[in-house]
Design an enzyme around this catalytic site. Sequence first.
Site, PDB file in Angstrom:
ATOM      1  N   ARG A 181       0.817  -1.235   0.000  1.00  0.00           N
ATOM      2  CA  ARG A 181       0.000   0.000   0.000  1.00  0.00           C
ATOM      3  C   ARG A 181       0.846   1.280   0.000  1.00  0.00           C
ATOM      4  O   ARG A 181       0.436   2.308   0.547  1.00  0.00           O
ATOM      5  CB  ARG A 181      -0.939   0.053   1.220  1.00  0.00           C
ATOM      6  CG  ARG A 181      -1.969  -1.012   1.287  1.00  0.00           C
ATOM      7  CD  ARG A 181      -2.975  -0.980   0.146  1.00  0.00           C
ATOM      8  NE  ARG A 181      -3.771  -2.178   0.228  1.00  0.00           N
ATOM      9  CZ  ARG A 181      -3.440  -3.336  -0.360  1.00  0.00           C
ATOM     10  NH1 ARG A 181      -2.374  -3.422  -1.134  1.00  0.00           N
ATOM     11  NH2 ARG A 181      -4.201  -4.398  -0.225  1.00  0.00           N
ATOM     12  N   SER A 229     -10.607   0.261   3.938  1.00  0.00           N
ATOM     13  CA  SER A 229      -9.924  -0.098   5.180  1.00  0.00           C
ATOM     14  C   SER A 229      -9.375   1.139   5.878  1.00  0.00           C
ATOM     15  O   SER A 229      -8.720   1.976   5.255  1.00  0.00           O
ATOM     16  CB  SER A 229      -8.765  -1.050   4.889  1.00  0.00           C
ATOM     17  OG  SER A 229      -9.282  -2.260   4.400  1.00  0.00           O
ATOM     18  N   GLU A 300      -4.502   3.792   7.086  1.00  0.00           N
ATOM     19  CA  GLU A 300      -4.309   3.619   5.642  1.00  0.00           C
ATOM     20  C   GLU A 300      -4.817   4.849   4.884  1.00  0.00           C
ATOM     21  O   GLU A 300      -4.331   5.176   3.802  1.00  0.00           O
ATOM     22  CB  GLU A 300      -5.075   2.364   5.171  1.00  0.00           C
ATOM     23  CG  GLU A 300      -4.930   2.092   3.692  1.00  0.00           C
ATOM     24  CD  GLU A 300      -5.414   0.709   3.258  1.00  0.00           C
ATOM     25  OE1 GLU A 300      -5.371  -0.243   4.064  1.00  0.00           O
ATOM     26  OE2 GLU A 300      -5.815   0.588   2.092  1.00  0.00           O
TER      27      GLU A 300
HETATM   28  C1  LIG Z   1     -15.519   0.729  -0.596  1.00  0.00           C
HETATM   29  C2  LIG Z   1     -14.020   0.831  -0.708  1.00  0.00           C
HETATM   30  C3  LIG Z   1     -13.269  -0.306  -0.918  1.00  0.00           C
HETATM   31  C4  LIG Z   1     -11.876  -0.228  -1.018  1.00  0.00           C
HETATM   32  N1  LIG Z   1     -11.168  -1.349  -1.235  1.00  0.00           N
HETATM   33  C5  LIG Z   1      -9.827  -1.291  -1.386  1.00  0.00           C
HETATM   34  C6  LIG Z   1      -9.050  -2.468  -1.657  1.00  0.00           C
HETATM   35  O1  LIG Z   1      -9.588  -3.578  -1.782  1.00  0.00           O
HETATM   36  N2  LIG Z   1      -7.713  -2.328  -1.779  1.00  0.00           N
HETATM   37  C7  LIG Z   1      -7.076  -1.113  -1.667  1.00  0.00           C
HETATM   38  O2  LIG Z   1      -5.851  -1.050  -1.810  1.00  0.00           O
HETATM   39  N3  LIG Z   1      -7.782   0.012  -1.410  1.00  0.00           N
HETATM   40  C8  LIG Z   1      -9.130  -0.049  -1.266  1.00  0.00           C
HETATM   41  N4  LIG Z   1      -9.846   1.086  -0.990  1.00  0.00           N
HETATM   42  C9  LIG Z   1      -9.111   2.345  -0.784  1.00  0.00           C
HETATM   43  C10 LIG Z   1      -8.867   3.187  -2.044  1.00  0.00           C
HETATM   44  O3  LIG Z   1      -9.709   2.820  -3.117  1.00  0.00           O
HETATM   45  C11 LIG Z   1      -7.405   3.168  -2.463  1.00  0.00           C
HETATM   46  O4  LIG Z   1      -6.551   3.648  -1.462  1.00  0.00           O
HETATM   47  C12 LIG Z   1      -7.144   3.963  -3.752  1.00  0.00           C
HETATM   48  O5  LIG Z   1      -5.829   3.709  -4.173  1.00  0.00           O
HETATM   49  C13 LIG Z   1      -7.358   5.475  -3.620  1.00  0.00           C
HETATM   50  O6  LIG Z   1      -7.490   5.992  -4.939  1.00  0.00           O
HETATM   51  P1  LIG Z   1      -8.311   7.323  -5.258  1.00  0.00           P
HETATM   52  O7  LIG Z   1      -8.212   7.554  -6.713  1.00  0.00           O
HETATM   53  O8  LIG Z   1      -9.674   7.267  -4.697  1.00  0.00           O
HETATM   54  O9  LIG Z   1      -7.424   8.401  -4.519  1.00  0.00           O
HETATM   55  P2  LIG Z   1      -7.812   9.484  -3.398  1.00  0.00           P
HETATM   56  O10 LIG Z   1      -8.471   8.805  -2.248  1.00  0.00           O
HETATM   57  O11 LIG Z   1      -8.549  10.620  -4.033  1.00  0.00           O
HETATM   58  O12 LIG Z   1      -6.360   9.989  -3.002  1.00  0.00           O
HETATM   59  C14 LIG Z   1      -5.473   9.110  -2.321  1.00  0.00           C
HETATM   60  C15 LIG Z   1      -4.066   9.730  -2.372  1.00  0.00           C
HETATM   61  O13 LIG Z   1      -3.558   9.651  -3.695  1.00  0.00           O
HETATM   62  C16 LIG Z   1      -3.178  10.954  -4.159  1.00  0.00           C
HETATM   63  N5  LIG Z   1      -3.483  11.010  -5.584  1.00  0.00           N
HETATM   64  C17 LIG Z   1      -4.624  10.614  -6.199  1.00  0.00           C
HETATM   65  N6  LIG Z   1      -4.485  10.738  -7.536  1.00  0.00           N
HETATM   66  C18 LIG Z   1      -3.243  11.237  -7.764  1.00  0.00           C
HETATM   67  C19 LIG Z   1      -2.499  11.576  -8.941  1.00  0.00           C
HETATM   68  N7  LIG Z   1      -3.018  11.439 -10.159  1.00  0.00           N
HETATM   69  N8  LIG Z   1      -1.253  12.067  -8.790  1.00  0.00           N
HETATM   70  C20 LIG Z   1      -0.715  12.230  -7.565  1.00  0.00           C
HETATM   71  N9  LIG Z   1      -1.355  11.911  -6.408  1.00  0.00           N
HETATM   72  C21 LIG Z   1      -2.607  11.418  -6.519  1.00  0.00           C
HETATM   73  C22 LIG Z   1      -4.009  11.931  -3.347  1.00  0.00           C
HETATM   74  O14 LIG Z   1      -3.386  13.183  -3.300  1.00  0.00           O
HETATM   75  C23 LIG Z   1      -4.052  11.210  -2.007  1.00  0.00           C
HETATM   76  O15 LIG Z   1      -2.854  11.444  -1.290  1.00  0.00           O
HETATM   77  C24 LIG Z   1     -11.236   1.029  -0.899  1.00  0.00           C
HETATM   78  C25 LIG Z   1     -12.006   2.188  -0.704  1.00  0.00           C
HETATM   79  C26 LIG Z   1     -13.391   2.088  -0.612  1.00  0.00           C
HETATM   80  C27 LIG Z   1     -14.202   3.340  -0.415  1.00  0.00           C
END
Ligand SMILES: Cc1cc2nc3c(=O)[nH]c(=O)nc-3n(C[C@H](O)[C@H](O)[C@H](O)COP(=O)(O)OP(=O)(O)OC[C@H]3O[C@@H](n4cnc5c(N)ncnc54)[C@H](O)[C@@H]3O)c2cc1C
Length: 310
Positions: A181, A229, A300
């Site tokens: 992660r 999580s 996380e």
């Molecule tokens: C219902 C649910 C289930 C989930 N299941 C999982 C799972 O099974 N496994 C898992 O690993 N995670 C899971 N997650 C968590 C989440 O989806 C991950 O952490 C995901 O990687 C976050 O991506 P995001 O695009 O939503 O980023 P955001 O939440 O919008 O941002 C997360 C971080 O990434 C940075 N960021 C985003 N895009 C960029 C970019 N283009 N350039 C630079 N920085 C950037 C942001 O600044 C921030 O620091 C889950 C979340 C939910 C709500």
Amino acid sequence: MSTRLWYNVNKCIIALTSVGVDVARQVSAKEISLFRAGGVIDLIATPHTVTELVTTIELARSHHLPLFTLGGGSNLLVKDGGYHGVAISLKHFNGILLDDNHVFVGASEKLPHIAYFSAKNQLSGLEALSGIPATIGGATIKNAGCYGVEISDIIEAVTLLDLNSLTIKRISRAEIDYSYRSSGDTFKNSIVLYVRLRLSPSNGDLIKSITDYRAKRLASQPTEPSLGSVFLKTPEGVSAGYYVDKARLKGTRIGGAQISDKHANFIINTGCATATDYLKLTALMHDVVYKKYKISLQKEIDIIGEDYSD
Ligand SMILES: Cc1cc2nc3c(=O)[nH]c(=O)nc-3n(C[C@H](O)[C@H](O)[C@H](O)COP(=O)(O)OP(=O)(O)OC[C@H]3O[C@@H](n4cnc5c(N)ncnc54)[C@H](O)[C@@H]3O)c2cc1C
């Protein structure tokens, strides 16, 4: 908001609008964060091109405003006092290009969409990740994963904007400091713009595989708003939910935030939660687990913004 900040935000909005960048002001985190709660983001800028993106960064800096990159908001909590700066949306950095056994994907494309696109083209690799509600940009930063697969397993290269030099760079998978992660400090000063994924040709029923993975997820995870999580696995690889469950905390509620009855490592918004409720509940989970098992759970999720004050 202080008068100086208000002045800078407004001047920055005028300057951004004049160069064609889409701007939204005073956006509630309910629209951004999948927890559907939290404070207000002063300004969201949505550039159409790399040139507009660079201008956005230069203008934010010249108006002394902090910057933040938005993904899908699936791991992001905005504190109730709001975020006083410029959040950059990469909505216009989208699209999926097929290139032999690879897909070249814009940062704002969501994993479920990329997985379906790849499956329809008989390319395997993303099925297990198809239920994660993340953008490829966010997933690349956080090394999203599940069911034994991580996005880093299939990343071949990343195109990014270096925030120090404001130049575009392309880095290979080998240059990224991936672990569980995490991408270490690789992207600390950059914005992910495009990601190239290496997939494998397959004759299998990949759509069925996606459907099966999604059913598995639905059976074990709540459907109410959440950030996935709350805590990382322990360094020994034990899920945080195991300890939260063992401590009999499932169902515990603070304000409108509740530890899910279905999954002990998920905090759900029952409808009226605040970001403060979420944070108080994470503190309680951490403290109870520490007291009982001497395990210090690490968050996380990502948190931005300021505490609420009258
Ligand atoms: C219902 C649910 C289930 C989930 N299941 C999982 C799972 O099974 N496994 C898992 O690993 N995670 C899971 N997650 C968590 C989440 O989806 C991950 O952490 C995901 O990687 C976050 O991506 P995001 O695009 O939503 O980023 P955001 O939440 O919008 O941002 C997360 C971080 O990434 C940075 N960021 C985003 N895009 C960029 C970019 N283009 N350039 C630079 N920085 C950037 C942001 O600044 C921030 O620091 C889950 C979340 C939910 C709500």
